[in-house]
Write an enzyme that holds these catalytic residues in place. Structure first.
Site, mmCIF file in Angstrom:
data_model
loop_
_atom_site.group_PDB
_atom_site.id
_atom_site.type_symbol
_atom_site.label_atom_id
_atom_site.label_comp_id
_atom_site.label_asym_id
_atom_site.label_seq_id
_atom_site.Cartn_x
_atom_site.Cartn_y
_atom_site.Cartn_z
ATOM 1 N N ASP A 85 -11.244 1.714 -1.142
ATOM 2 C CA ASP A 85 -10.329 2.637 -0.450
ATOM 3 C C ASP A 85 -11.072 3.474 0.585
ATOM 4 O O ASP A 85 -10.762 4.641 0.798
ATOM 5 C CB ASP A 85 -9.542 3.531 -1.423
ATOM 6 C CG ASP A 85 -8.133 3.853 -0.896
ATOM 7 O OD1 ASP A 85 -7.823 3.471 0.252
ATOM 8 O OD2 ASP A 85 -7.358 4.493 -1.626
ATOM 9 N N HIS B 69 0.845 -1.195 0.000
ATOM 10 C CA HIS B 69 0.000 0.000 0.000
ATOM 11 C C HIS B 69 0.883 1.249 0.000
ATOM 12 O O HIS B 69 1.983 1.217 0.553
ATOM 13 C CB HIS B 69 -0.888 -0.026 1.254
ATOM 14 C CG HIS B 69 -1.926 1.046 1.277
ATOM 15 N ND1 HIS B 69 -1.657 2.340 1.663
ATOM 16 C CD2 HIS B 69 -3.235 1.013 0.938
ATOM 17 C CE1 HIS B 69 -2.772 3.059 1.556
ATOM 18 N NE2 HIS B 69 -3.734 2.280 1.127
#
Ligand code: MN
Length: 348
Positions: free
Chosen positions: A310, A184
């Site tokens: 997200d 990430h």
């Protein structure tokens, strides 16, 4: 648009969803006040998102929830399940030993939250990447004792990338456990961030993709996957644009690696694009746009592209209906993208 009895024929599993334990949010706020760490990217991002601005306060409340508020948002947007991971920079803002201690506490807390709502949440284990032995052991504990489904690597650690073999124990553990590591984004390291900062391009707007794509390529060209050929790394944000570059990256690296120009660059067993196809999985986090999703399904493979929202960094409940309408996939394609691939990858 809550839709729990899937007349649609598949569950929607969102695979890159952020969580920040209240203790970690307090530690971020403490750092903002005391400024002990020279990371302008962190201070820029959380200087805003830990502030009293309305958009920041909404995010702060949502991201700390492991219960009702989060589930209500999931119901509003038609998300059946979230794969939760510690939000960036997670424990990686702190010194490696302190980071390892924090990872243990946060993984326990995450596992407790998942246990309260096992049909709605699954989680990834945090670890402190520059503390290699404990990082590998915490990943193993997270998976085998806590039931977590993989690991979360929140990008570089204060400018150190994980392509250095001294940090590969955690990748070795992931391969042995047969679980993926989600790579990430983190805020840009301080020696990279300045050209982005002046025009506000440092974070999710563009900078994250530059740095995370770089990190992924560093792992590839360092030969990580020649050592651990079954290792699987997940990239969000439509692969940080790397699937678009398969041809040129492979072409150029194929030549560069044979010249000896760079002492730390040597030929790989496979072409660079092969690793991006065989050792990486992809999600569309933050990209509710059918075209790049279908592009990745085409050039990488439909079995390697998964849905992600997200949340709560990019929470737009209406996006999912627009996305589904635009994808133009048949029933099997929709089921693979929204549910089947994630169920296989995370062993749900
Ligand atoms: Mn994210």
């Amino acid at each position: 648009m809550t839709d729990h009895t899937p007349t649609r024929g598949y569950r929607r599993i969102a695979t890159e969803e952020a969580w920040c334990p209240p203790e970690l949010f307090r530690l971020f706020r403490k750092e903002l006040e005391e400024k002990t760490i020279d990371e302008p990217g962190f201070h820029s991002l959380y200087g805003f998102f830990a502030s009293e601005a309305p958009r920041a306060k909404a995010l702060a409340s949502r991201i700390q929830s492991l219960g009702e508020e989060r589930i209500a948002d999931m119901d509003r947007s038609g998300i059946d399940m979230q794969i939760l991971a510690l939000t960036a920079p997670g424990v990686q803002l702190f010194d490696p030993i302190e980071g390892s201690a924090l990872a243990v506490r946060f993984n326990d807390e995450l596992a407790e939250g998942v246990a309260r709502h096992p049909d709605r949440f699954a989680g990834l284990a945090a670890f402190s990447p520059l503390d290699p032995g404990p990082a590998a052991r915490e990943l193993e504990r997270g998976v085998t004792k806590l039931g977590l489904k993989g690991g979360i690597l929140n990008g570089h650690v204060n400018g150190t990338y994980l392509d250095d073999p001294q940090y590969w124990e955690v990748f070795e553990a992931a391969e042995a456990l047969d679980v993926p590591i989600y790579l990430h984004p983190n805020c840009l390291p301080k020696d990279m961030v300045q050209p982005f900062l002046k025009r506000g391009l440092d974070a999710a707007v563009y900078g994250f993709a530059c740095d995370t794509g770089l990190h992924a390529l560093r792992l590839v060209v360092a030969g990580l996957f020649d050592h651990f050929p079954k290792l699987q790394i997940i990239l969000g944000h439509c692969g940080e644009a790397l699937p678009y570059w398969l041809y040129r990256i492979s072409y150029m690296h194929g030549h560069i690696s044979k010249t000896g120009r760079y002492p730390d660059v040597a030929p790989l067993k496979r072409e660079a694009k092969d690793y991006l196809r065989e050792n990486f999985l992809y999600t569309n986090s933050g990209v509710a746009d059918p075209d790049p999703i279908n592009y990745i399904r085409k050039v990488i493979g439909p079995e390697r592209m998964m849905y992600a929202m997200d949340y709560p960094w990019q929470f737009e409940p209406q996006e999912i209906a627009l996305l589904e309408d635009g994808l133009g996939l048949d029933a099997a394609g929709m089921a693979a993208f929204f549910e089947g691939n994630a169920a296989r990858v995370f062993k749900l």
